[in-house]
Scaffold this motif. Structure first.
Motif, PDB file in Angstrom:
ATOM      1  N   GLN A 231     -72.274   8.388 -20.260  1.00  0.00           N
ATOM      2  CA  GLN A 231     -73.534   8.500 -20.993  1.00  0.00           C
ATOM      3  C   GLN A 231     -73.929   7.189 -21.670  1.00  0.00           C
ATOM      4  OE1 GLN A 231     -72.036  12.055 -23.190  1.00  0.00           O
ATOM      5  NE2 GLN A 231     -74.086  12.870 -22.846  1.00  0.00           N
ATOM      6  N   SER A 232     -72.961   6.401 -22.054  1.00  0.00           N
ATOM      7  CA  SER A 232     -73.244   5.143 -22.733  1.00  0.00           C
ATOM      8  C   SER A 232     -72.266   4.084 -22.248  1.00  0.00           C
ATOM      9  CB  SER A 232     -73.152   5.316 -24.254  1.00  0.00           C
ATOM     10  OG  SER A 232     -71.872   5.816 -24.624  1.00  0.00           O
ATOM     11  N   GLU A 233     -72.349   2.899 -22.803  1.00  0.00           N
ATOM     12  CA  GLU A 233     -71.544   1.780 -22.322  1.00  0.00           C
ATOM     13  C   GLU A 233     -70.053   2.111 -22.379  1.00  0.00           C
ATOM     14  OE1 GLU A 233     -70.849  -2.971 -23.300  1.00  0.00           O
ATOM     15  OE2 GLU A 233     -72.692  -1.958 -23.948  1.00  0.00           O
ATOM     16  N   TYR A 234     -69.383   1.811 -21.294  1.00  0.00           N
ATOM     17  CA  TYR A 234     -67.966   2.165 -21.130  1.00  0.00           C
ATOM     18  C   TYR A 234     -67.102   0.916 -21.289  1.00  0.00           C
ATOM     19  CZ  TYR A 234     -63.669   3.514 -18.677  1.00  0.00           C
ATOM     20  OH  TYR A 234     -62.368   3.741 -18.341  1.00  0.00           O
ATOM     21  N   LYS A 235     -65.952   1.083 -21.944  1.00  0.00           N
ATOM     22  CA  LYS A 235     -65.015  -0.030 -22.111  1.00  0.00           C
ATOM     23  C   LYS A 235     -63.865   0.143 -21.125  1.00  0.00           C
ATOM     24  CE  LYS A 235     -62.234  -2.517 -25.519  1.00  0.00           C
ATOM     25  NZ  LYS A 235     -62.764  -3.824 -25.063  1.00  0.00           N
ATOM     26  N   PRO A 236     -63.783  -0.703 -20.110  1.00  0.00           N
ATOM     27  CA  PRO A 236     -62.723  -0.555 -19.102  1.00  0.00           C
ATOM     28  C   PRO A 236     -61.351  -0.885 -19.667  1.00  0.00           C
ATOM     29  CG  PRO A 236     -63.968  -2.564 -18.716  1.00  0.00           C
ATOM     30  CD  PRO A 236     -64.675  -1.830 -19.812  1.00  0.00           C
ATOM     31  N   THR A 237     -60.330  -0.274 -19.085  1.00  0.00           N
ATOM     32  CA  THR A 237     -58.952  -0.495 -19.542  1.00  0.00           C
ATOM     33  C   THR A 237     -58.045  -1.035 -18.439  1.00  0.00           C
ATOM     34  OG1 THR A 237     -58.383   1.805 -19.049  1.00  0.00           O
ATOM     35  CG2 THR A 237     -59.136   1.319 -21.285  1.00  0.00           C
ATOM     36  N   ALA A 238     -58.519  -1.022 -17.190  1.00  0.00           N
ATOM     37  CA  ALA A 238     -57.669  -1.485 -16.085  1.00  0.00           C
ATOM     38  C   ALA A 238     -58.569  -2.051 -14.985  1.00  0.00           C
ATOM     39  CB  ALA A 238     -56.840  -0.320 -15.536  1.00  0.00           C
ATOM     40  N   PRO A 239     -58.035  -3.009 -14.218  1.00  0.00           N
ATOM     41  CA  PRO A 239     -56.841  -3.811 -14.480  1.00  0.00           C
ATOM     42  C   PRO A 239     -57.033  -4.679 -15.720  1.00  0.00           C
ATOM     43  CG  PRO A 239     -57.598  -4.047 -12.189  1.00  0.00           C
ATOM     44  CD  PRO A 239     -58.693  -3.388 -12.953  1.00  0.00           C
ATOM     45  N   ALA A 240     -55.982  -5.342 -16.152  1.00  0.00           N
ATOM     46  CA  ALA A 240     -56.054  -6.182 -17.340  1.00  0.00           C
ATOM     47  C   ALA A 240     -57.154  -7.222 -17.184  1.00  0.00           C
ATOM     48  CB  ALA A 240     -54.709  -6.868 -17.571  1.00  0.00           C
ATOM     49  N   GLY A 241     -57.968  -7.369 -18.216  1.00  0.00           N
ATOM     50  CA  GLY A 241     -59.032  -8.355 -18.205  1.00  0.00           C
ATOM     51  C   GLY A 241     -60.300  -7.913 -17.497  1.00  0.00           C
ATOM     52  N   ASN A 242     -60.348  -6.669 -17.066  1.00  0.00           N
ATOM     53  CA  ASN A 242     -61.528  -6.174 -16.362  1.00  0.00           C
ATOM     54  C   ASN A 242     -62.687  -5.986 -17.332  1.00  0.00           C
ATOM     55  OD1 ASN A 242     -63.017  -5.286 -14.186  1.00  0.00           O
ATOM     56  ND2 ASN A 242     -62.094  -3.242 -14.111  1.00  0.00           N
ATOM     57  N   GLU A 243     -63.818  -6.612 -17.041  1.00  0.00           N
ATOM     58  CA  GLU A 243     -65.012  -6.480 -17.873  1.00  0.00           C
ATOM     59  C   GLU A 243     -66.249  -6.458 -16.989  1.00  0.00           C
ATOM     60  OE1 GLU A 243     -65.327  -9.413 -20.926  1.00  0.00           O
ATOM     61  OE2 GLU A 243     -63.292  -9.088 -21.682  1.00  0.00           O
ATOM     62  N   HIS A 244     -67.229  -5.654 -17.409  1.00  0.00           N
ATOM     63  CA  HIS A 244     -68.471  -5.587 -16.643  1.00  0.00           C
ATOM     64  C   HIS A 244     -69.120  -6.964 -16.516  1.00  0.00           C
ATOM     65  CE1 HIS A 244     -68.130  -1.420 -18.339  1.00  0.00           C
ATOM     66  NE2 HIS A 244     -68.483  -1.095 -17.108  1.00  0.00           N
ATOM     67  N   GLY A 245     -69.138  -7.702 -17.618  1.00  0.00           N
ATOM     68  CA  GLY A 245     -69.827  -8.986 -17.634  1.00  0.00           C
ATOM     69  C   GLY A 245     -69.271  -9.991 -16.648  1.00  0.00           C
ATOM     70  N   ASN A 246     -68.001  -9.850 -16.310  1.00  0.00           N
ATOM     71  CA  ASN A 246     -67.395 -10.787 -15.364  1.00  0.00           C
ATOM     72  C   ASN A 246     -68.019 -10.698 -13.972  1.00  0.00           C
ATOM     73  OD1 ASN A 246     -65.656 -11.571 -17.385  1.00  0.00           O
ATOM     74  ND2 ASN A 246     -63.941 -10.323 -16.662  1.00  0.00           N
ATOM     75  N   ALA A 247     -68.698  -9.586 -13.708  1.00  0.00           N
ATOM     76  CA  ALA A 247     -69.250  -9.363 -12.371  1.00  0.00           C
ATOM     77  C   ALA A 247     -70.658  -9.911 -12.206  1.00  0.00           C
ATOM     78  CB  ALA A 247     -69.247  -7.870 -12.049  1.00  0.00           C
ATOM     79  N   SER A 248     -71.264 -10.423 -13.269  1.00  0.00           N
ATOM     80  CA  SER A 248     -72.673 -10.822 -13.209  1.00  0.00           C
ATOM     81  C   SER A 248     -72.937 -11.843 -12.105  1.00  0.00           C
ATOM     82  CB  SER A 248     -73.127 -11.386 -14.558  1.00  0.00           C
ATOM     83  OG  SER A 248     -73.121 -10.371 -15.536  1.00  0.00           O
ATOM     84  N   GLY A 249     -72.082 -12.854 -12.013  1.00  0.00           N
ATOM     85  CA  GLY A 249     -72.293 -13.891 -11.007  1.00  0.00           C
ATOM     86  C   GLY A 249     -72.213 -13.349  -9.597  1.00  0.00           C
ATOM     87  N   ALA A 250     -71.182 -12.551  -9.325  1.00  0.00           N
ATOM     88  CA  ALA A 250     -70.993 -12.003  -7.981  1.00  0.00           C
ATOM     89  C   ALA A 250     -72.115 -11.037  -7.617  1.00  0.00           C
ATOM     90  CB  ALA A 250     -69.637 -11.310  -7.884  1.00  0.00           C
ATOM     91  N   ILE A 251     -72.566 -10.224  -8.586  1.00  0.00           N
ATOM     92  CA  ILE A 251     -73.657  -9.290  -8.314  1.00  0.00           C
ATOM     93  C   ILE A 251     -74.960 -10.057  -8.102  1.00  0.00           C
ATOM     94  CG2 ILE A 251     -75.076  -7.449  -9.308  1.00  0.00           C
ATOM     95  CD1 ILE A 251     -72.550  -6.341 -10.601  1.00  0.00           C
ATOM     96  N   GLY A 252     -75.165 -11.122  -8.883  1.00  0.00           N
ATOM     97  CA  GLY A 252     -76.353 -11.944  -8.695  1.00  0.00           C
ATOM     98  C   GLY A 252     -76.420 -12.536  -7.302  1.00  0.00           C
ATOM     99  N   LYS A 253     -75.286 -13.045  -6.820  1.00  0.00           N
ATOM    100  CA  LYS A 253     -75.243 -13.600  -5.461  1.00  0.00           C
ATOM    101  C   LYS A 253     -75.534 -12.516  -4.430  1.00  0.00           C
ATOM    102  CE  LYS A 253     -71.938 -17.341  -6.407  1.00  0.00           C
ATOM    103  NZ  LYS A 253     -70.565 -17.854  -6.134  1.00  0.00           N
ATOM    104  N   TYR A 254     -74.952 -11.342  -4.642  1.00  0.00           N
ATOM    105  CA  TYR A 254     -75.198 -10.246  -3.705  1.00  0.00           C
ATOM    106  C   TYR A 254     -76.683  -9.879  -3.681  1.00  0.00           C
ATOM    107  CZ  TYR A 254     -75.257  -5.755  -1.441  1.00  0.00           C
ATOM    108  OH  TYR A 254     -75.570  -4.729  -0.592  1.00  0.00           O
ATOM    109  N   CYS A 255     -77.296  -9.778  -4.857  1.00  0.00           N
ATOM    110  CA  CYS A 255     -78.710  -9.413  -4.932  1.00  0.00           C
ATOM    111  C   CYS A 255     -79.590 -10.452  -4.256  1.00  0.00           C
ATOM    112  CB  CYS A 255     -79.139  -9.228  -6.388  1.00  0.00           C
ATOM    113  SG  CYS A 255     -78.420  -7.769  -7.187  1.00  0.00           S
TER     114      CYS A 255
END
Length: 260
Positions: A231-255
């Motif tokens: 329902q709202s922003e989720y805080k990931p717990t696995a794998p270590a260091g996993n964060e939504h923001g880390n994917a911005s570059g890869a998703i941007g390239k895909y888009c």
């Protein structure tokens, strides 16, 4: 930043049930994307089996994490015995097409509400018995949590034709017997585990479903990618260091590559 609207809209929808809504999207993943997600998982398993687990290898930094079970209603030993599959938790940045397409499908502008992306392997004779994807009321209303799971998205990474098992089955939605959704490589299944049903109930019990056992003589193993939307922003717990923001570059390239 990225623009998910640059991804072409999906066109091959099948309405499998209306109330509760169950949809199939037959043009969700490409064959190459399906094969890639399976290979990422297998490569991770291979590295974990090496002496030292490959922990000194810099290429393992964003490898998915091999884990046992996914969180479902029921945590006792009987519930845990219901699943005989293998699950990998992925870094968001490792599966940009999956994250981008899932968010595009549901009209989201970002990926912050998605739980950790997973791939799941069911070998021959493996299954997942009847269960609900919705969280318990205690988990869904936790002050530190992200609320209830409001959508389930399963993407089939292999084909399992009729007679080879592995179907996703909804016990109460099929009329004469359960509604059976056969794994079709590249297609996705979307349903909503906590919307509708009994008023004020924490989940929709009509979405009770299972993963049918894969036949002993099946040509393929069953592989799926799965995502749950909160329902709202989720805080990931696995794998270590996993964060939504880390994917911005890869998703941007895909888009950028997906622009019409």
């Amino acid at each position: 930043s990225f623009d998910l609207n640059s991804i072409p809209p999906f066109q091959k929808f099948r309405v499998l049930h209306t109330d509760p809504m169950v949809l199939a999207i037959d043009d969700f993943l490409t064959t190459e994307e399906c094969d890639e997600y399976i290979q990422i998982s297998l490569d991770s398993e291979k590295k974990e089996q090496q002496p030292g687990g490959g922990e000194d290898d810099p290429t393992t930094a964003k490898q998915p994490m091999l884990l046992g079970q996914s969180q479902t209603v029921g945590k006792d030993s009987r519930s845990k015995a219901q699943r005989t599959s293998t699950t990998w938790f992925h870094h968001y940045e490792g599966v940009p097409a999956l994250m981008a397409k899932a968010s595009r499908l549901l009209g989201l502008e970002g990926i912050e509400r998605w739980e950790e992306p997973q791939t799941v392997r069911y070998r021959r004779s493996e299954r997942f018995t009847w269960h609900l994807d919705a969280l318990s009321p205690e988990e869904a209303t936790s002050a530190t949590g992200a609320g209830q799971r409001v959508a389930t998205l399963l993407a089939y990474l292999t084909d399992l034709p009729a007679g080879e098992g592995g179907a996703t089955m909804f016990r109460d939605l099929g009329g004469d017997g359960p509604l059976k959704v056969r794994p079709k490589k590249g297609s996705a299944l979307l349903f909503f585990p906590a919307a509708g049903g009994i008023p004020n109930a924490p989940f929709d019990i009509r979405t009770l479903h299972c993963g049918e056992a894969v036949a002993e003589d099946a040509a393929n193993e069953k592989w799926i990618a799965q995502l749950w939307l909160r329902q709202s922003e989720y805080k990931p717990t696995a794998p270590a260091g996993n964060e939504h923001g880390n994917a911005s570059g890869a998703i941007g390239k895909y888009c950028d590559l997906a622009k019409v």
